[in-house]
Design a protein around this motif. Structure first.
Motif, PDB file in Angstrom:
ATOM      1  N   THR A  28       0.823  -1.205   0.000  1.00 31.88           N
ATOM      2  CA  THR A  28       0.000   0.000   0.000  1.00 31.88           C
ATOM      3  C   THR A  28       0.862   1.262   0.000  1.00 31.88           C
ATOM      4  O   THR A  28       0.572   2.224  -0.710  1.00 31.88           O
ATOM      5  CB  THR A  28      -0.929   0.022   1.236  1.00 31.88           C
ATOM      6  N   MET A  29       1.920   1.257   0.804  1.00 32.43           N
ATOM      7  CA  MET A  29       2.767   2.444   0.974  1.00 32.43           C
ATOM      8  C   MET A  29       3.938   2.485  -0.006  1.00 32.43           C
ATOM      9  O   MET A  29       4.709   3.431   0.005  1.00 32.43           O
ATOM     10  CB  MET A  29       3.297   2.503   2.406  1.00 32.43           C
ATOM     11  N   HIS A  30       4.093   1.446  -0.829  1.00 30.02           N
ATOM     12  CA  HIS A  30       5.218   1.348  -1.778  1.00 30.02           C
ATOM     13  C   HIS A  30       6.548   1.458  -1.034  1.00 30.02           C
ATOM     14  O   HIS A  30       7.397   2.289  -1.353  1.00 30.02           O
ATOM     15  CB  HIS A  30       5.128   2.412  -2.881  1.00 30.02           C
ATOM     16  N   THR A  31       6.687   0.612  -0.020  1.00 30.09           N
ATOM     17  CA  THR A  31       7.874   0.643   0.829  1.00 30.09           C
ATOM     18  C   THR A  31       8.406  -0.761   1.084  1.00 30.09           C
ATOM     19  O   THR A  31       7.737  -1.755   0.817  1.00 30.09           O
ATOM     20  CB  THR A  31       7.564   1.276   2.206  1.00 30.09           C
ATOM     21  N   ASN A  32       9.597  -0.779   1.648  1.00 31.05           N
ATOM     22  CA  ASN A  32      10.202  -1.998   2.165  1.00 31.05           C
ATOM     23  C   ASN A  32      10.581  -1.690   3.610  1.00 31.05           C
ATOM     24  O   ASN A  32      11.480  -0.881   3.854  1.00 31.05           O
ATOM     25  CB  ASN A  32      11.443  -2.366   1.338  1.00 31.05           C
ATOM     26  N   LEU A  33       9.879  -2.299   4.552  1.00 32.31           N
ATOM     27  CA  LEU A  33      10.139  -2.067   5.974  1.00 32.31           C
ATOM     28  C   LEU A  33      11.432  -2.766   6.364  1.00 32.31           C
ATOM     29  O   LEU A  33      11.570  -3.974   6.196  1.00 32.31           O
ATOM     30  CB  LEU A  33       8.976  -2.599   6.814  1.00 32.31           C
ATOM     31  N   LEU A  34      12.381  -1.994   6.867  1.00 29.43           N
ATOM     32  CA  LEU A  34      13.681  -2.543   7.248  1.00 29.43           C
ATOM     33  C   LEU A  34      13.764  -2.858   8.734  1.00 29.43           C
ATOM     34  O   LEU A  34      14.449  -3.791   9.143  1.00 29.43           O
ATOM     35  CB  LEU A  34      14.801  -1.553   6.892  1.00 29.43           C
ATOM     36  N   TYR A  35      13.075  -2.051   9.552  1.00 29.30           N
ATOM     37  CA  TYR A  35      13.192  -2.197  11.003  1.00 29.30           C
ATOM     38  C   TYR A  35      11.973  -1.580  11.663  1.00 29.30           C
ATOM     39  O   TYR A  35      11.507  -0.516  11.277  1.00 29.30           O
ATOM     40  CB  TYR A  35      14.460  -1.472  11.475  1.00 29.30           C
ATOM     41  N   GLY A  36      11.453  -2.291  12.687  1.00 30.19           N
ATOM     42  CA  GLY A  36      10.354  -1.740  13.479  1.00 30.19           C
ATOM     43  C   GLY A  36       9.010  -2.022  12.829  1.00 30.19           C
ATOM     44  O   GLY A  36       8.880  -2.972  12.070  1.00 30.19           O
ATOM     45  N   PRO A  37       8.066  -1.162  13.115  1.00 27.13           N
ATOM     46  CA  PRO A  37       8.128   0.005  13.974  1.00 27.13           C
ATOM     47  C   PRO A  37       7.900  -0.335  15.446  1.00 27.13           C
ATOM     48  O   PRO A  37       7.140  -1.235  15.768  1.00 27.13           O
ATOM     49  CB  PRO A  37       7.003   0.888  13.462  1.00 27.13           C
ATOM     50  N   TYR A  38       8.615   0.387  16.258  1.00 24.73           N
ATOM     51  CA  TYR A  38       8.459   0.271  17.700  1.00 24.73           C
ATOM     52  C   TYR A  38       7.776   1.531  18.191  1.00 24.73           C
ATOM     53  O   TYR A  38       7.983   2.610  17.656  1.00 24.73           O
ATOM     54  CB  TYR A  38       9.811   0.075  18.376  1.00 24.73           C
ATOM     55  N   GLY A  39       6.953   1.380  19.220  1.00 19.75           N
ATOM     56  CA  GLY A  39       6.105   2.484  19.630  1.00 19.75           C
ATOM     57  C   GLY A  39       6.720   3.413  20.647  1.00 19.75           C
ATOM     58  O   GLY A  39       6.759   3.132  21.809  1.00 19.75           O
ATOM     59  N   ASP A  40       7.235   4.494  20.228  1.00 16.57           N
ATOM     60  CA  ASP A  40       7.638   5.584  21.103  1.00 16.57           C
ATOM     61  C   ASP A  40       7.478   6.849  20.296  1.00 16.57           C
ATOM     62  O   ASP A  40       7.399   6.807  19.076  1.00 16.57           O
ATOM     63  CB  ASP A  40       9.093   5.433  21.567  1.00 16.57           C
ATOM     64  N   GLU A  41       7.426   7.949  20.982  1.00 14.07           N
ATOM     65  CA  GLU A  41       7.272   9.215  20.286  1.00 14.07           C
ATOM     66  C   GLU A  41       8.474   9.471  19.379  1.00 14.07           C
ATOM     67  O   GLU A  41       9.616   9.336  19.781  1.00 14.07           O
ATOM     68  CB  GLU A  41       7.147  10.343  21.308  1.00 14.07           C
TER      69      GLU A  41
END
Length: 160
Positions: A66-79
Motif C-alpha cells: 500500500t505504501m510502496h515501501t520496504n520495511l527494514l526495522y520496526g516500527p516500535y512504539g515511542d514518540e
C-alpha cells in the motif's frame, strides 16, 4: 540495515544507528515508479514493544504494498523525536523551498524551515546524489540544539 539501504539506493547513505540520545524505532525504503527513491529513519528515546499491527507478516506485506515501501526495522512504539530522510535526485523544486532560510554550517549551505502545522524544525542538506532531510521535534530540541546536531551530522558527512 546500512548495507541494504546503500545497495537499494545505489549510493552511500549515512544512517547513524543512534542519534545522540535516541535509538532507531522505524526504518523503511520508499519506491517511486517501482524504483527506490528514499529512506526514512525514525528515532526516539526508548524502544517500546513493536507495534502490534506489524507483528503479522501478512499485515507488513499489505502495508509495504500500500505504501510502496520496504520495511527494514520496526516500527516500535515511542514518540518520534527525530527523523532522518535521504532522498535521491533533485527534489523538491525551488518553488517548494520558498519558505526555507539558507544558512551555512561547516562550510556547507543548509536550508532550514519550521513547519508550524506539523510542529517540526526541518533542515535540508544537499549532497551529490540527493539530499538529507533532518526533522527535529521542538519539544525535544531547541532550534540552536537542532543546528548543533546538524553540524555534527555534516562534520561526519565531510569526513567520510
Amino acid at each position: 540495515m546500512s548495507t541494504t539501504i546503500n545497495e537499494e539506493l545505489g549510493t552511500e547513505v549515512y544512517v547513524p544507528t543512534t542519534f545522540h540520545d535516541l535509538e532507531i524505532h522505524t526504518s523503511f525504503i520508499s519506491y517511486s515508479t517501482g524504483k527506490p527513491s528514499m529512506v526514512d529513519v525514525y528515532y526516539g528515546l526508548e524502544k517500546d514493544d513493536r507495534n502490534v499491527y506489524f507483528e503479522n507478516k501478512d499485515e507488513i506485506k499489505d502495508w509495504e504494498e500500500t505504501m510502496h515501501t520496504n520495511l527494514l526495522y520496526g516500527p516500535y512504539g515511542d514518540e518520534e523525536l527525530f527523523m532522518l530522510s535521504f532522498r535521491k535526485g533533485n527534489f523538491p523544486t525551488d518553488d517548494d523551498l520558498r519558505n526555507w532560510e539558507e544558512i551555512e554550517l561547516e562550510g556547507a549551505p543548509v536550508l532550514t524551515y519550521f513547519n508550524e502545522a506539523a510542529r517540526y524544525y526541518h533542515v535540508r542538506i544537499d549532497v551529490a546524489d540527493g539530499h538529507y532531510l533532518l526533522r527535529f521535534l521542538p519539544s525535544h530540541y531547541a532550534d540552536e540544539e537542532a543546528l548543533e546536531k546538524t553540524q555534527t551530522f555534516i562534520e561526519f558527512l565531510n569526513n567520510s
